[in-house]
Design a protein around this motif. Structure first.
Motif, short mmCIF file in Angstrom:
data_model
loop_
_atom_site.label_atom_id
_atom_site.label_comp_id
_atom_site.label_asym_id
_atom_site.label_seq_id
_atom_site.Cartn_x
_atom_site.Cartn_y
_atom_site.Cartn_z
N THR A 132 84.31 41.15 -6.14
CA THR A 132 83.47 39.99 -6.60
C THR A 132 84.29 38.71 -5.80
OG1 THR A 132 82.98 38.48 -8.42
CG2 THR A 132 85.15 39.55 -8.46
N ASN A 133 83.55 37.65 -5.65
CA ASN A 133 84.20 36.43 -5.07
C ASN A 133 84.94 35.69 -6.30
OD1 ASN A 133 81.92 35.18 -6.77
ND2 ASN A 133 81.10 34.65 -4.88
N GLY A 185 89.03 32.54 -2.16
CA GLY A 185 89.22 33.49 -3.59
C GLY A 185 90.21 34.36 -3.44
N ASN A 234 89.57 37.32 -4.91
CA ASN A 234 88.52 38.19 -4.50
C ASN A 234 88.90 39.60 -4.74
OD1 ASN A 234 86.89 35.72 -4.00
ND2 ASN A 234 87.33 36.40 -1.79
N GLY A 258 85.32 38.64 0.23
CA GLY A 258 84.39 37.61 -0.23
C GLY A 258 83.04 37.66 0.51
N SER A 261 80.92 40.24 -1.15
CA SER A 261 80.59 39.86 -2.38
C SER A 261 79.37 38.86 -2.38
CB SER A 261 81.45 39.20 -3.19
OG SER A 261 82.45 40.30 -3.45
N SER A 262 79.27 38.35 -1.32
CA SER A 262 78.36 36.94 -1.30
C SER A 262 77.17 37.07 -0.32
CB SER A 262 79.43 35.64 -1.05
OG SER A 262 79.94 35.69 0.16
N TYR A 273 79.77 31.65 -1.00
CA TYR A 273 80.96 32.15 -0.34
C TYR A 273 82.10 30.92 -0.48
CZ TYR A 273 84.47 33.40 3.02
OH TYR A 273 85.61 33.46 3.70
N GLY A 274 83.20 31.14 -0.82
CA GLY A 274 84.26 30.51 -0.70
C GLY A 274 84.29 29.12 -1.44
N ASP A 299 77.80 32.71 -8.41
CA ASP A 299 78.97 33.64 -8.15
C ASP A 299 78.13 35.31 -7.61
OD1 ASP A 299 81.76 33.97 -9.69
OD2 ASP A 299 80.60 32.20 -10.26
N HIS A 343 78.85 39.36 -6.52
CA HIS A 343 79.67 40.73 -6.77
C HIS A 343 79.11 41.78 -5.62
CE1 HIS A 343 80.14 38.37 -10.14
NE2 HIS A 343 79.12 38.81 -10.63
#
Length: 360
Positions: free
Chosen positions: A148-149, A165, A167, A245, A248-249, A256-257, A272, A274
Motif C-alpha cells: 500500500t502507499n 511513504g 509503503n 508506492g 500501489s498507486s 502517489y507520494g 489511497d 493498494h
C-alpha cells in the motif's frame, strides 16, 4: 529473526472477543453496516493480537474522525477494470480495509482459475496491516502479496524532504506442518504508529528509527513525529519504498507520494492506493512438495546456531502467531492511553461500555 518471544508485555489484559464487540459497535454507530464494521474491527483486533499495536485499536479515534466526514462509511468497492487475471478496484471512498478485503477475495478467486492474479486499488483510504490480506491466500494453497502507499514520512536517500511513504509489503507463504511464513514490514526502521506507542509509554526510541526535522538522528518520539523516519538498509529502503508506492498507486490511478497529502494536513480522502496479488502454488509445483520444502526451510532457521544471548531463532511471522495464541488465551495487553481513548470515544457516540471492566 533473532527476536525473543516475550509474553510479559505491559498493559491491561483485554479479552479479544470483548474488544472486537466494542470496536464493532463503535463503527456501527459511525453508520457502517454490521458486516463492514465487523471486518474493520477484526483487522484492528487481529493486529493487536499479533502484538502489532501500531495498527490496532489505537487507531479507533482516528478512524472515527475519518468516518464522520471525509470517508464514506457506506462506500462500496467495485471492479472498474477487468482483464482476465488483472483487476482494478475502486474503493468508493470506503475505509481501506473494505476495499482491500474486496480486492483480496477477487484476486484469490481469479488465481484459482489463472494461477496468478493481481489487483490495483484506488479510491481508498488507510487499510491497516498488510499481513491481514496476504494471509488470506494461504488458506487456498496460495502465496499472498499485499502492499500500500502511505503519507510521505521519509526523504529520498541523502535528502531531508518528506517525499516517500514507508509503503509496507506483506507476503504470506503456505507451509505444511509448520506455521506459514508471514512477512509484513514497512521500509522504515519503524512506523509512525509504533512511535506513537513509544510516546504514550514515555519510552525513548531505539537508535536508527528516526531523524529530527533537520535530518539528525533522534530518540525523542515527539521530534521523530515532527521529523523523518529512517529507511531500513539505507538507500535500499528508500528505493524499495518508491517501488511499492508505484505498484500501489500508478497501476490503478491512485495518488502517489505527495499527491496523497502530508502529515500536517493529513491524507486526501479517497486517494489511497493498494496492490494485492495471489499465486496458486500448484500451478507451478505440487502443493505437498512445496509446503514440505517450506517446512524444511523453517526448521533450518530453527536449528541455526544462535548468537550469544539468543534463546531461539524464529521464522518470519512466527512471533506474531505465538502472540496470537497467548493473547487469545490470556487477553490482549493494551496500555492505559489506548484504553482511555477507546472508552472516551465509545461513550461519546453512545456505545454502552459499563459491562466491560477493562474500560472502567
Amino acid at each position: 529473526m533473532n527476536q525473543s518471544f516475550d509474553t510479559k508485555e505491559d498493559g491491561r489484559r483485554v479479552p479479544a472477543n470483548e474488544l472486537l464487540a466494542v470496536v464493532t459497535d463503535i463503527f456501527v454507530r459511525c453508520y457502517m453496516s454490521q458486516a463492514d464494521a465487523g471486518l474493520l474491527a477484526d483487522t484492528l483486533v487481529d493486529a493487536d493480537l499479533s502484538g502489532i499495536h501500531s495498527h490496532g485499536v489505537l487507531r479507533v479515534p482516528e478512524y472515527i474522525k475519518k468516518l464522520s466526514g471525509p470517508v464514506n462509511p457506506s462506500g462500496r468497492p467495485a471492479l472498474v477494470r477487468d482483464v482476465g487475471a488483472c483487476l482494478v478496484v475502486d474503493g468508493g471512498n470506503s475505509m481501506g480495509q473494505i476495499g482491500m478485503d474486496f480486492a483480496t477475495k477477487r484476486v484469490i478467486e481469479r488465481a484459482a482459475v489463472h494461477g496468478i492474479a493481481a489487483a490495483g486499488v484506488r479510491g481508498s483510504n488507510h487499510s491497516g496491516a498488510m499481513a491481514y490480506y496476504a494471509r488470506q491466500a494461504v488458506a487456498h494453497g496460495m502465496i499472498g502479496i499485499a502492499t500500500t502507499n502511505a503519507l510521505p514520512t521519509m526523504a529520498p536517500w541523502g535528502g531531508v524532504e518528506k517525499l516517500l511513504g514507508i509503503n509496507p509489503l506483506g507476503i504470506a507463504i503456505p507451509a505444511g506442518d509448520e506455521r506459514p511464513i508471514v512477512y509484513d514490514a514497512a521500509f522504515s526502521g519503524s512506523s509512525h504508529g509504533k512511535i506513537r506507542i513509544y510516546q504514550q509509554k514515555g519510552w525513548p526510541l531505539p537508535d536508527g528509527w528516526a531523524l529530527d526535522r533537520a535530518g539528525q538522528p533522534t530518540t525523542d518520539p515527539a521530534a521523530a513525529i515532527d521529523g523523518l523516519l529512517m529507511p531500513i538498509g539505507g538507500f535500499k529502503g528508500t528505493g524499495l519504498a518508491m517501488i511499492m508506492g508505484v505498484l500501489s498507486s500508478m497501476l490503478s490511478g491512485a495518488a502517489y507520494g505527495t499527491e496523497l497529502g502530508d502529515m500536517e494536513s493529513g491524507p486526501r480522502p479517497g486517494q489511497d492506493g493498494h496492490f494485492v496479488a495471489a499465486i496458486r502454488v500448484d500451478a507451478f509445483e505440487d502443493l505437498d512438495v512445496f509446503t514440505s520444502r517450506v517446512d524444511s526451510a523453517i526448521r533450518q532457521i530453527h536449528d541455526c546456531r544462535p548468537a550469544a544471548g539468543v534463546e531461539r531463532i524464529y521464522a518470519p511471522g512466527e512471533l506474531e502467531f505465538l502472540r496470537q495464541e497467548e493473547y487469545r488465551a490470556r487477553g490482549i495487553p493494551l496500555n492505559d492511553v489506548t484504553l482511555t481513548d477507546l472508552g472516551r470515544v465509545a461513550s461519546g457516540i453512545g456505545v454502552e461500555v459499563a459491562g466491560y471492566t477493562w474500560l472502567s
